[in-house]
Write a protein that holds these residues in place. Sequence first.
Motif, PDB file in Angstrom:
ATOM      1  N   SER A  82     -59.889 -49.121  83.062  1.00 52.75           N
ATOM      2  CA  SER A  82     -59.142 -48.371  82.047  1.00 52.75           C
ATOM      3  C   SER A  82     -59.997 -47.282  81.424  1.00 52.75           C
ATOM      4  O   SER A  82     -59.544 -46.134  81.247  1.00 52.75           O
ATOM      5  N   LEU A  83     -61.251 -47.609  81.123  1.00 45.91           N
ATOM      6  CA  LEU A  83     -62.149 -46.615  80.531  1.00 45.91           C
ATOM      7  C   LEU A  83     -62.443 -45.480  81.503  1.00 45.91           C
ATOM      8  O   LEU A  83     -62.490 -44.314  81.111  1.00 45.91           O
ATOM      9  N   LEU A  84     -62.637 -45.815  82.768  1.00 49.75           N
ATOM     10  CA  LEU A  84     -62.929 -44.783  83.768  1.00 49.75           C
ATOM     11  C   LEU A  84     -61.735 -43.858  83.975  1.00 49.75           C
ATOM     12  O   LEU A  84     -61.903 -42.645  84.131  1.00 49.75           O
ATOM     13  N   ARG A  85     -60.532 -44.424  83.979  1.00 51.45           N
ATOM     14  CA  ARG A  85     -59.347 -43.579  84.132  1.00 51.45           C
ATOM     15  C   ARG A  85     -59.198 -42.635  82.938  1.00 51.45           C
ATOM     16  O   ARG A  85     -58.840 -41.464  83.094  1.00 51.45           O
ATOM     17  N   GLU A  86     -59.440 -43.170  81.731  1.00 54.21           N
ATOM     18  CA  GLU A  86     -59.348 -42.332  80.540  1.00 54.21           C
ATOM     19  C   GLU A  86     -60.380 -41.214  80.578  1.00 54.21           C
ATOM     20  O   GLU A  86     -60.073 -40.052  80.271  1.00 54.21           O
ATOM     21  N   GLN A  87     -61.591 -41.556  81.011  1.00 56.79           N
ATOM     22  CA  GLN A  87     -62.634 -40.537  81.114  1.00 56.79           C
ATOM     23  C   GLN A  87     -62.289 -39.514  82.184  1.00 56.79           C
ATOM     24  O   GLN A  87     -62.539 -38.310  82.018  1.00 56.79           O
ATOM     25  N   GLN A  88     -61.699 -39.972  83.273  1.00 60.72           N
ATOM     26  CA  GLN A  88     -61.294 -39.056  84.341  1.00 60.72           C
ATOM     27  C   GLN A  88     -60.277 -38.041  83.848  1.00 60.72           C
ATOM     28  O   GLN A  88     -60.363 -36.845  84.170  1.00 60.72           O
ATOM     29  N   ARG A  89     -59.296 -38.503  83.058  1.00 56.81           N
ATOM     30  CA  ARG A  89     -58.296 -37.578  82.506  1.00 56.81           C
ATOM     31  C   ARG A  89     -58.948 -36.530  81.608  1.00 56.81           C
ATOM     32  O   ARG A  89     -58.596 -35.346  81.664  1.00 56.81           O
ATOM     33  N   GLU A  90     -59.877 -36.966  80.791  1.00 53.06           N
ATOM     34  CA  GLU A  90     -60.549 -36.010  79.900  1.00 53.06           C
ATOM     35  C   GLU A  90     -61.379 -34.999  80.681  1.00 53.06           C
ATOM     36  O   GLU A  90     -61.410 -33.814  80.330  1.00 53.06           O
ATOM     37  N   ILE A  91     -62.052 -35.464  81.726  1.00 47.61           N
ATOM     38  CA  ILE A  91     -62.850 -34.542  82.547  1.00 47.61           C
ATOM     39  C   ILE A  91     -61.954 -33.516  83.223  1.00 47.61           C
ATOM     40  O   ILE A  91     -62.282 -32.319  83.288  1.00 47.61           O
ATOM     41  N   GLN A  92     -60.789 -33.949  83.719  1.00 51.41           N
ATOM     42  CA  GLN A  92     -59.853 -33.006  84.338  1.00 51.41           C
ATOM     43  C   GLN A  92     -59.372 -31.969  83.333  1.00 51.41           C
ATOM     44  O   GLN A  92     -59.243 -30.779  83.662  1.00 51.41           O
ATOM     45  N   ASN A  93     -59.108 -32.415  82.112  1.00 52.62           N
ATOM     46  CA  ASN A  93     -58.704 -31.464  81.066  1.00 52.62           C
ATOM     47  C   ASN A  93     -59.807 -30.460  80.779  1.00 52.62           C
ATOM     48  O   ASN A  93     -59.555 -29.265  80.571  1.00 52.62           O
ATOM     49  N   ARG A  94     -61.046 -30.923  80.764  1.00 49.18           N
ATOM     50  CA  ARG A  94     -62.169 -30.019  80.496  1.00 49.18           C
ATOM     51  C   ARG A  94     -62.385 -29.056  81.662  1.00 49.18           C
ATOM     52  O   ARG A  94     -62.740 -27.886  81.454  1.00 49.18           O
ATOM     53  N   ILE A  95     -62.160 -29.535  82.885  1.00 54.54           N
ATOM     54  CA  ILE A  95     -62.258 -28.639  84.048  1.00 54.54           C
ATOM     55  C   ILE A  95     -61.239 -27.517  83.923  1.00 54.54           C
ATOM     56  O   ILE A  95     -61.544 -26.338  84.173  1.00 54.54           O
ATOM     57  N   GLN A  96     -60.011 -27.873  83.530  1.00 48.97           N
ATOM     58  CA  GLN A  96     -58.979 -26.853  83.347  1.00 48.97           C
ATOM     59  C   GLN A  96     -59.358 -25.878  82.238  1.00 48.97           C
ATOM     60  O   GLN A  96     -59.116 -24.671  82.347  1.00 48.97           O
ATOM     61  N   GLU A  97     -59.957 -26.405  81.165  1.00 48.28           N
ATOM     62  CA  GLU A  97     -60.377 -25.534  80.066  1.00 48.28           C
ATOM     63  C   GLU A  97     -61.486 -24.582  80.516  1.00 48.28           C
ATOM     64  O   GLU A  97     -61.461 -23.401  80.198  1.00 48.28           O
ATOM     65  N   PHE A  98     -62.456 -25.094  81.273  1.00 49.74           N
ATOM     66  CA  PHE A  98     -63.521 -24.226  81.785  1.00 49.74           C
ATOM     67  C   PHE A  98     -62.951 -23.176  82.739  1.00 49.74           C
ATOM     68  O   PHE A  98     -63.422 -22.030  82.766  1.00 49.74           O
ATOM     69  N   HIS A  99     -61.954 -23.568  83.532  1.00 47.64           N
ATOM     70  CA  HIS A  99     -61.308 -22.608  84.431  1.00 47.64           C
ATOM     71  C   HIS A  99     -60.641 -21.500  83.623  1.00 47.64           C
ATOM     72  O   HIS A  99     -60.738 -20.318  83.969  1.00 47.64           O
ATOM     73  N   ARG A 100     -59.966 -21.877  82.532  1.00 52.14           N
ATOM     74  CA  ARG A 100     -59.319 -20.886  81.670  1.00 52.14           C
ATOM     75  C   ARG A 100     -60.342 -19.954  81.052  1.00 52.14           C
ATOM     76  O   ARG A 100     -60.149 -18.732  81.014  1.00 52.14           O
ATOM     77  N   ILE A 101     -61.464 -20.515  80.591  1.00 56.02           N
ATOM     78  CA  ILE A 101     -62.519 -19.697  79.989  1.00 56.02           C
ATOM     79  C   ILE A 101     -63.109 -18.757  81.041  1.00 56.02           C
ATOM     80  O   ILE A 101     -63.380 -17.589  80.765  1.00 56.02           O
ATOM     81  N   GLY A 102     -63.282 -19.278  82.269  1.00 58.03           N
ATOM     82  CA  GLY A 102     -63.814 -18.439  83.344  1.00 58.03           C
ATOM     83  C   GLY A 102     -62.914 -17.253  83.635  1.00 58.03           C
ATOM     84  O   GLY A 102     -63.396 -16.135  83.868  1.00 58.03           O
ATOM     85  N   LYS A 103     -61.589 -17.478  83.606  1.00 61.92           N
ATOM     86  CA  LYS A 103     -60.647 -16.373  83.826  1.00 61.92           C
ATOM     87  C   LYS A 103     -60.739 -15.351  82.698  1.00 61.92           C
ATOM     88  O   LYS A 103     -60.662 -14.137  82.941  1.00 61.92           O
TER      89      LYS A 103
END
Length: 275
Positions: A82-103
């Motif tokens: 459960s903790l790993l899945r929650e962390q995975q979701r947060e990491i994916q959100n941060r990847i999307q945020e970094f992608h947005r910042i990169g654009k």
Amino acid sequence: MRELFSIGEMAKLFQTNIRTLRYYDEIGLLKPEWRDDNSGYRYYSTKQFERMNTIKYLRALDMPLDRVAHFFDRKETDTLKSLLREQQREIQNRIQEFHRIGKKIQRRLHQIDDALNAPLYEIHEIHLPPRKAAILRQSIPIEDDLEYPIRQLERANDLEGLMFLGDVGVSMDQQQILLGDYKNFSAIFVLLEDEEFPEAAGIHSFIREGDYAVIRFRGKHTEANRYYRQLLEYFHQNHYMLCGDSVEITLIDYGITNDPNQFVTEIQLPFQKTS
């Protein structure tokens, strides 16, 4: 076989620092096996090595300490999953945020290069799509510092964080331009990219789609009068009719350089062809 290790030895074994181990002790995440009451020295046993390894693993996944502690409180396979899945979701959100910042960074670099290299003092025609914008409509004397109305625009539309180096511009009313009255702007705006500001409440303004005559010049808004006149003369020569308010953006200003000689401003005037 040794039974106890000093805090310094523990730090070296696990390539961490003593301050971190002391903090883990303070919050109850990793208590030393024994503490010398006289000296206050902390000592750890090999029984704690597995716990320290688990802490390092979860921290390497950037898992917050409160979640690490939660795992030890309920040390089960399902808890870890459960903790790993929650962390995975947060990491994916941060990847999307970094992608947005990169654009955003890439777009800003393109805009600066374009402002530096595009020809100046030449009129050309372009067709522009509708552009989402937050607009504050009020009369602003052309000689006034725009910082205060920019702050008003920011507060009115909850735009904190978007205004710095954003596409902030001003506008003159169509009738003012036709009358040659260049004393006041009629609005101030900021262009909004979809990924920066998807569907904010209360922001439904668009700068019109259409054909625009565009000119760029080296200078500030206060030096724009002569270029408005050039654009109107261009309309007269080509049998065009002004059909809306102006769009005026300083592409390079004090937000980018301290040298006023490097400032570049663009004026866009919408037009229709007359028969």
